[in-house]
Design an enzyme around this catalytic site. Structure first.
Site, mmCIF file in Angstrom:
data_model
loop_
_atom_site.group_PDB
_atom_site.id
_atom_site.type_symbol
_atom_site.label_atom_id
_atom_site.label_comp_id
_atom_site.label_asym_id
_atom_site.label_seq_id
_atom_site.Cartn_x
_atom_site.Cartn_y
_atom_site.Cartn_z
ATOM 1 N N TYR A 166 13.569 -1.004 13.002
ATOM 2 C CA TYR A 166 13.318 -0.365 11.670
ATOM 3 C C TYR A 166 14.850 0.547 11.299
ATOM 4 O O TYR A 166 15.162 0.521 10.229
ATOM 5 C CB TYR A 166 12.230 0.629 11.856
ATOM 6 C CG TYR A 166 11.726 1.496 10.808
ATOM 7 C CD1 TYR A 166 11.031 1.127 9.752
ATOM 8 C CD2 TYR A 166 12.221 2.879 10.762
ATOM 9 C CE1 TYR A 166 10.408 1.461 8.611
ATOM 10 C CE2 TYR A 166 11.545 3.624 9.765
ATOM 11 C CZ TYR A 166 11.021 2.944 8.839
ATOM 12 O OH TYR A 166 10.416 3.805 7.772
ATOM 13 N N LYS A 170 16.822 -0.204 7.973
ATOM 14 C CA LYS A 170 16.885 0.699 6.776
ATOM 15 C C LYS A 170 18.394 1.257 6.659
ATOM 16 O O LYS A 170 18.592 1.541 5.603
ATOM 17 C CB LYS A 170 16.255 1.908 7.424
ATOM 18 C CG LYS A 170 14.721 1.892 7.248
ATOM 19 C CD LYS A 170 14.095 1.457 5.746
ATOM 20 C CE LYS A 170 12.526 1.980 5.738
ATOM 21 N NZ LYS A 170 12.205 1.460 4.490
HETATM 22 P P1 NAI Z 1 2.439 2.480 3.507
HETATM 23 O O1 NAI Z 1 2.177 1.529 4.608
HETATM 24 O O2 NAI Z 1 1.503 3.229 2.901
HETATM 25 O O3 NAI Z 1 3.265 1.747 2.331
HETATM 26 C C1 NAI Z 1 3.733 0.587 2.381
HETATM 27 C C2 NAI Z 1 3.374 -0.502 1.605
HETATM 28 O O4 NAI Z 1 4.093 -1.934 1.637
HETATM 29 C C3 NAI Z 1 1.845 -0.750 1.941
HETATM 30 O O5 NAI Z 1 1.109 -0.684 1.133
HETATM 31 C C4 NAI Z 1 1.946 -2.430 2.422
HETATM 32 O O6 NAI Z 1 0.661 -2.954 2.193
HETATM 33 C C5 NAI Z 1 3.133 -2.968 1.693
HETATM 34 N N1 NAI Z 1 3.830 -3.905 2.182
HETATM 35 C C6 NAI Z 1 4.296 -4.119 3.480
HETATM 36 N N2 NAI Z 1 4.548 -5.276 3.668
HETATM 37 C C7 NAI Z 1 4.964 -5.828 2.434
HETATM 38 C C8 NAI Z 1 5.378 -7.372 1.839
HETATM 39 N N3 NAI Z 1 6.082 -7.982 2.740
HETATM 40 N N4 NAI Z 1 5.450 -7.264 0.542
HETATM 41 C C9 NAI Z 1 4.812 -6.587 -0.170
HETATM 42 N N5 NAI Z 1 4.336 -5.238 0.089
HETATM 43 C C10 NAI Z 1 4.307 -4.918 1.474
HETATM 44 O O7 NAI Z 1 3.656 3.396 4.001
HETATM 45 P P2 NAI Z 1 4.554 4.646 3.261
HETATM 46 O O8 NAI Z 1 5.015 5.569 4.293
HETATM 47 O O9 NAI Z 1 4.323 4.877 1.883
HETATM 48 O O10 NAI Z 1 5.999 3.681 3.046
HETATM 49 C C11 NAI Z 1 6.880 3.371 2.095
HETATM 50 C C12 NAI Z 1 8.085 3.231 2.274
HETATM 51 O O11 NAI Z 1 8.927 4.388 2.604
HETATM 52 C C13 NAI Z 1 8.570 2.147 3.395
HETATM 53 O O12 NAI Z 1 9.605 1.357 3.107
HETATM 54 C C14 NAI Z 1 8.649 3.057 4.641
HETATM 55 O O13 NAI Z 1 9.513 2.430 5.671
HETATM 56 C C15 NAI Z 1 9.207 4.240 4.055
HETATM 57 N N6 NAI Z 1 9.451 5.454 4.734
HETATM 58 C C16 NAI Z 1 8.516 6.254 4.807
HETATM 59 C C17 NAI Z 1 8.354 7.216 5.695
HETATM 60 C C18 NAI Z 1 7.484 8.298 5.728
HETATM 61 O O14 NAI Z 1 7.578 9.649 6.131
HETATM 62 N N7 NAI Z 1 6.160 7.864 4.901
HETATM 63 C C19 NAI Z 1 9.437 7.832 6.196
HETATM 64 C C20 NAI Z 1 10.723 6.987 6.005
HETATM 65 C C21 NAI Z 1 10.720 5.806 5.390
#
Ligand code: NAI
Length: 301
Positions: A166, A170
């Protein structure tokens, strides 16, 4: 300054069926933006798929009087990326904003990491951003306008135990953004990176007591500004979470110069390590050219 609005603009937000992406979709739509809500609708580890997550976000936007369309393609293939961009062009006739947000987790310590855990994570985060942003970028170049946001993570920028796959994916996005911001500059395409911290399904088990203060909605206003016409910064990284907004950057120390043509010994390098690592007078290069300039100045005395 005036209110930040998106009337006449179209945004594509990947992974907007839940978590952070959904908050971006709702806020941009409430400010007049037409939205392509992309979400594969699978589990947090990237397995499975369903249309319900994207549809739910679209329902909430349309019920509030906004305009949005669902897309269920995976970002992780070139065909998926093209189809997501095409959805914006087909439904709304243009594309102004791309928010690369889709993400999954496959955390394991390095020794236990399987090739499929690496591939899945790199495919979604890093290659996914390439696959979506590339067709969008061509369109933005032609129209002479674009805003692109990449979602990195402090797991890569700073480091976090058990997240080599990851973290590497990133940090790759930081490299992608650094270069793309230079390529996009003359077309008024601004590219920036966020490293968010927020309570979502990806992090609810990881944040401990901090979780309750880390509302995803605290990340949203920064992303909304970065996506807007008013955004006048590019090539930047922001750490954002719980109501704190901060700049992160890659700095370069003046270092130690052994002298023109000198070939110092390893012992000399060791003995100057304090100087090499001294951050007192660092600079923040805007591109490789800034470092080259610095080196030329040294070489020419
Ligand atoms: P989340 O799991 O709620 O949102 C991620 C979304 O991406 C999900 O709805 C999922 O269905 C969708 N997804 C996954 N694979 C996919 C694909 N191949 N094609 C289309 N959609 C896909 O999690 P969150 O936390 O909202 O994450 C959003 C972004 O923020 C991610 O990139 C995550 O790595 C990043 N992030 C989040 C952090 C946090 O503290 N929540 C920390 C650092 C980064």
């Amino acid at each position: 300054m005036s209110e930040i609005r998106f009337d006449g603009k179209v945004a594509l937000i990947t992974g907007a069926g839940g978590g952070l992406g959904k908050t971006y979709a709702l806020q941009l739509a409430s400010r007049g933006c037409k939205i392509v809500v992309n979400d594969l609708g699978g589990k947090a580890d990237g397995t499975g798929a369903s249309s319900s997550m994207a549809d739910q976000t679209v329902k909430e936007i349309t019920e509030a009087g906004g305009q949005a369309v669902s897309n269920y393609d995976s970002v992780a293939t070139p065909e998926g990326g093209k189809a997501i961009v095409q959805a914006a062009l087909d439904h709304f006739g243009r594309l102004d904003v791309v928010i690369n947000n889709a993400g999954i987790l496959r955390d394991k310590t390095f020794a236990k990491l399987e090739p499929q855990d690496l591939e899945a994570v790199v495919d979604v985060h890093l290659k996914g951003a390439f696959f979506v942003t590339q067709p969008a970028f061509s369109h933005m170049k032609e129209q002479g306008y674009g805003r692109v946001v990449f979602t990195a993570s402090n797991a890569g920028i700073l480091g976090n135990f058990g997240q080599t796959n990851y973290g590497a994916a990133k940090m790759g996005l930081v490299g992608l953004c650094n270069v793309l911001s230079l390529e996009g500059a003359k077309y008024n395409i601004k590219c920036n990176v966020i490293a968010p911290v927020a309570r979502t399904r990806l992090t609810e088990q990881l944040l401990g007591p901090l979780a309750q203060t880390l509302d995803p909605e605290c990340v949203t206003p920064l992303v909304t500004w970065l996506a807007s016409e008013q955004c006048d910064v590019t090539h930047s990284i922001f750490s954002v979470g719980g109501g704190r907004y901060a700049r992160m950057f890659v700095g370069l120390t003046p270092g130690w110069f052994a002298g023109k043509g000198a070939k110092p010994s390893p012992e000399q390098v060791r003995d100057h390590m304090g100087e090499i690592r001294d951050t007192a007078k660092y600079i923040i290069p805007d591109s490789i050219a800034d470092e080259m300039k610095l080196m030329l100045e040294l070489f020419n005395g």
